[in-house]
Design a protein around this motif. Structure first.
Motif, PDB file in Angstrom:
ATOM      1  N   GLY A 298       3.535   9.979  -5.036  1.00 44.16           N
ATOM      2  CA  GLY A 298       4.253  10.068  -4.809  1.00 44.16           C
ATOM      3  C   GLY A 298       5.512  10.370  -5.478  1.00 44.16           C
ATOM      4  O   GLY A 298       5.180  11.459  -7.042  1.00 44.16           O
ATOM      5  N   THR A 299       6.981   9.721  -5.996  1.00 41.84           N
ATOM      6  CA  THR A 299       8.212  10.423  -6.634  1.00 41.84           C
ATOM      7  C   THR A 299       7.535   9.081  -8.548  1.00 41.84           C
ATOM      8  O   THR A 299       8.825   9.337  -8.470  1.00 41.84           O
TER       9      THR A 299
ATOM     10  N   GLY B   1       5.672   0.247  -6.347  1.00 47.90           N
ATOM     11  CA  GLY B   1       7.387   0.620  -6.450  1.00 47.90           C
ATOM     12  C   GLY B   1       8.102   1.631  -5.912  1.00 47.90           C
ATOM     13  O   GLY B   1       7.150   2.487  -5.053  1.00 47.90           O
ATOM     14  N   LYS B   2       9.055   1.524  -5.949  1.00 48.49           N
ATOM     15  CA  LYS B   2       9.776   3.145  -5.378  1.00 48.49           C
ATOM     16  C   LYS B   2      11.264   3.109  -5.952  1.00 48.49           C
ATOM     17  O   LYS B   2      11.617   2.604  -6.393  1.00 48.49           O
TER      18      LYS B   2
ATOM     19  N   LYS C 200       0.856  -1.754   0.013  1.00 47.43           N
ATOM     20  CA  LYS C 200      -0.092  -0.318   0.011  1.00 47.43           C
ATOM     21  C   LYS C 200       0.592   1.397   0.183  1.00 47.43           C
ATOM     22  O   LYS C 200       0.690   1.720  -0.942  1.00 47.43           O
ATOM     23  N   MET C 201       2.116   1.374   0.601  1.00 46.59           N
ATOM     24  CA  MET C 201       2.811   2.428   0.801  1.00 46.59           C
ATOM     25  C   MET C 201       3.360   2.358  -0.714  1.00 46.59           C
ATOM     26  O   MET C 201       3.622   3.598  -0.836  1.00 46.59           O
ATOM     27  N   MET C 202       3.636   1.584  -1.305  1.00 50.17           N
ATOM     28  CA  MET C 202       4.570   1.775  -2.490  1.00 50.17           C
ATOM     29  C   MET C 202       3.517   2.402  -3.778  1.00 50.17           C
ATOM     30  O   MET C 202       3.687   2.894  -4.254  1.00 50.17           O
ATOM     31  N   ARG C 203       2.439   1.740  -3.339  1.00 51.84           N
ATOM     32  CA  ARG C 203       1.415   2.344  -3.891  1.00 51.84           C
ATOM     33  C   ARG C 203       1.102   3.357  -4.050  1.00 51.84           C
ATOM     34  O   ARG C 203       0.782   4.013  -5.358  1.00 51.84           O
TER      35      ARG C 203
ATOM     36  N   ILE D 217      12.228   0.052  -9.147  1.00 50.90           N
ATOM     37  CA  ILE D 217      11.699  -1.380  -8.776  1.00 50.90           C
ATOM     38  C   ILE D 217      10.283  -1.354  -8.081  1.00 50.90           C
ATOM     39  O   ILE D 217      10.053  -0.770  -7.288  1.00 50.90           O
ATOM     40  N   GLY D 218       9.523  -2.008  -9.240  1.00 49.37           N
ATOM     41  CA  GLY D 218       8.523  -1.865  -8.809  1.00 49.37           C
ATOM     42  C   GLY D 218       7.491  -2.937  -9.245  1.00 49.37           C
ATOM     43  O   GLY D 218       8.319  -4.278 -10.441  1.00 49.37           O
TER      44      GLY D 218
END
Length: 678
Positions: free
Chosen positions: A497-498, A511-512, A488-491, A536-537
């Motif tokens: 986000g970035t 991803g991140k 969820k945080m990577m979503r 990476i995702g």
């Protein structure tokens, strides 16, 4: 009368004695000759039996050794990636050639090779009494027939082709790669002796190599073979890889296009199935053609996806926040105070490119706050942080069946400095490979269970019978709840986000991003002009089917952060791969989706770390300059410079507000979407 009788009898007696003597002499000679022959025969039959037998067999028999065709390499869909074919090679016996110049001229004409070189090789061979000199290697069937037709002397009695004095054919094999540079770093290549020297060709040498077949041939006095017996034969095996030919092609195309556009020195991309650990694609840019390996330098065939160690930057925050969530030290919705965007640890100041203030941990992760990550890492503690980094797969090899895999760099906490935990929390003081990073993200995509990545699907006989199937190891790293929270945080990284450029048409993604300075061996320090940018995702976000890692080395120009350079590559690959895997769409995105170039505000700028001493020196220099200027202007009236008039709304020449104007006024451009990049 009596006297004459005596004389006759004496004469007769002497004659008989002479005959007898001669007879005995002859008998003695014969006896001596027979004894000598007998002794010699005994000597030959007893003492020299083995040597004589070998000499006889050399004249009558000889062993002809050949190799069976090397095993074939297939992709997961049975497409041939590497195979061996039968070819002929021409060689000469210089001792049988009378006119070397004339022979060399005829050979050069039909084979289109250098005449002087042929003459030189043949003369050297004849001088040294050599009976084997290569003329041309691995010729196809068409050229073989042409040589036999042109180089033919009708009157020559010769048992083999070509019908030309001193020339002979030798059967060989040739390794060919039908798709040329496709998956070249995975497949590798073989050398002139058919030995694997890179990739699968090297790691699976014992499986693929063609075994030597010994044929015992009987021949007559003219050298014609009349009997042949096979002594030894062991067929090679075929290797089936996990990669998909089509997915590999799409990945390589997307990576090459992005690398050229960004001016990157190199790039790497991996597509991984998180449920099985199967590598669907592993691409490197630039690539090479294994058919032409002799023309390449060794650096060209280096598989950077598994051999290059690099600082991951903010991508490594997966470990930082993952460890904190697993240890129940934080909750995604809880708040963290990131203050004014700076934090000092052991004399080193770390900063964000823009302060985010007090936000939730999800927001801190989405906007890649370094202060938030460092505070989280300090809560986890160095021993737990090190343990989770190891469990996620960093600091040791993944075990993929490819040669020269790097294990990464992860020092034991006993060797850390005072600020090491802070640096590692944001992806510095650690070396990782692209495959290690992809494996860590696949762990989260697979509900917290890490599956060992694999490139070999199975090994089988030439008749299709499977003799070995790879079974990867698996282990739980974090709980399902922790994995869901991280997803969820990577979503949120992608939606707000970035990594907005990683949003997909028709599918959800997560991803991140990561952007980090590169270590420069010449400077023996990080080089602030060289970056490694990555994303990476995985997708779909809730039930991931693929994990995609993209790493760009030294991108140039204004756009060089992970979300700007790597995220679009992820998007292009994912949007082609997911439909091919028959993944049902679970999201939507307007066709006109775009991120304005001047909206990018990157919090992942690697200009993060400053030493306090350096800051003080800079301030001192600035103060000295000001004092110097004041001394010069002291006692002299100076008219203050007028500030340039600003047009209303801070508009530029074209009537539109510029990036510089918006920065001065603190205004943000409204409209489509804003992108804060890490």
């Amino acid at each position: 009368m009596p006297r004459r009788s005596r004389k006759k009898s004496t004469r007769k007696k002497n004659s008989l004695q002479t005959v007898f003597t001669r007879y005995m002499l002859i008998v003695a000679v014969f006896i001596f000759w027979i004894v000598a022959i007998g002794v010699r025969l005994v000597h030959l039959q007893v003492n020299q039996h083995s040597w004589l037998r070998e000499k006889a067999l050399e004249q009558r028999q000889y062993e002809h050794k050949t190799k069976t065709l090397r095993g074939t390499i297939f992709d997961r869909n049975e497409r041939t990636l590497a195979m061996s074919i039968r070819v002929k090679s021409l060689y000469a016996d210089p001792t049988k050639i009378e006119d070397i110049e004339d022979t060399a001229q005829k050979i050069s004409e039909v084979l289109d090779i250098n005449t002087k070189k042929v003459i030189k090789d043949l003369k050297n061979g004849k001088k040294k009494n050599r009976r084997f000199v290569w003329i041309a290697r691995r010729l196809d069937e068409e050229k073989y027939k042409e040589v036999n037709r042109v180089l033919s002397e009708e009157d020559l009695k010769k048992y083999d082709m070509p019908k030309f004095a001193g020339l002979h054919w030798k059967k060989e094999q040739k390794r060919t790669y039908p798709y040329k540079n496709l998956a070249a770093h995975i497949i590798g290549f073989t050398n002139s002796e058919h030995l694997g020297r890179a990739g699968i060709e090297m790691s699976q040498e014992e499986v693929l190599k063609g075994e030597v077949v010994s044929l015992l041939r009987e021949r007559d006095r003219l050298g014609r073979v009349y009997e042949e017996t096979e002594v030894h034969r062991e067929p090679p095996r075929d290797v089936v890889l996990t990669i998909s030919n089509s997915i590999q092609y799409k990945t390589e195309e997307a990576l090459a296009k992005a690398a050229k556009k960004s001016g990157s020195k190199s790039g790497k991309a991996i597509v991984l199935d998180p449920k099985t650990g199967e590598i669907l694609a592993m691409a490197n840019y630039p690539s090479f053609d294994p058919n032409e390996y002799r023309k390449l330098k060794p650096a060209m065939w280096k598989n950077r996806a598994i051999q290059d160690n690099y600082s991951p930057g903010s991508v490594f925050k997966l470990v930082t926040f993952g460890a904190a969530l697993e240890e129940e030290l934080i909750k995604p919705e809880s708040d963290i105070d990131c203050g004014n965007g700076t934090i000092t640890v052991s004399g080193h100041t770390f900063k964000d490119s823009h302060a985010v203030g007090t936000v939730s941990y999800s927001k801190a992760f989405a906007h890649s706050s370094n202060v938030g990550a460092i505070k989280t890492g300090m809560e986890v503690g160095k021993n737990r942080f090190y343990r989770y980094a190891r469990e996620f797969g960093f600091g040791h090899k993944t075990g993929v069946k490819l040669p020269a895999e790097a294990g990464g760099i992860l020092r034991h906490p006993k060797k850390w400095n005072g600020d090491s935990l802070a640096s590692m929390s944001i992806g510095y003081e650690i070396g990782v490979t692209a495959l290690q990073s992809a494996t860590a993200f696949a762990t989260i995509a697979n509900d917290g269970v890490k599956i060992q990545p694999r490139i070999i699907k199975e090994i089988r006989k030439s008749d299709g019978q499977t003799v070995f199937t790879t079974k990867p190891k698996s282990e739980r790293v974090v709980t399902e709840e922790t994995a869901r929270s991280l997803r969820k945080m990577m979503r949120e990284v992608v939606t707000d986000g970035t990594a907005k450029r990683a949003q997909l048409k028709g599918y959800t993604s997560a991803g991140k991003t990561g952007t980090a300075w590169k270590y420069d061996a010449k400077l023996k320090a990080v080089n602030r002009n060289k970056y490694v940018s990555s994303f990476i995702g995985f997708a779909p976000a809730d039930n991931p089917r693929v994990v995609i890692a993209v790493v760009m080395d030294e991108p140039q120009g204004a756009l060089r952060n992970g979300g700007q350079v790597a995220a679009p590559v992820f998007r292009e690959i994912a949007e082609q791969v997911l439909p091919e895997l028959n993944v049902t769409p679970d999201g939507t995105l307007p066709d006109d989706f775009a991120v304005e170039e001047d909206e990018l505000n990157d919090n992942e700028n690697p200009d993060l770390i400053e030493e306090e001493s350096t800051k003080k020196e800079d301030k001192k220099k600035e103060k000295d300059k000001v004092n110097k200027k004041e001394k010069v202007t002291k006692g002299r009236k100076t008219k203050p410079k007028e500030k340039p008039k600003e047009s209303k709304n801070n508009k530029g020449k074209n009537g539109k507000s510029t990036v510089a104007d918006r920065k001065k006024t603190g205004k943000k451009k409204t409209g489509a979407r804003k992108n804060r990049e890490t």
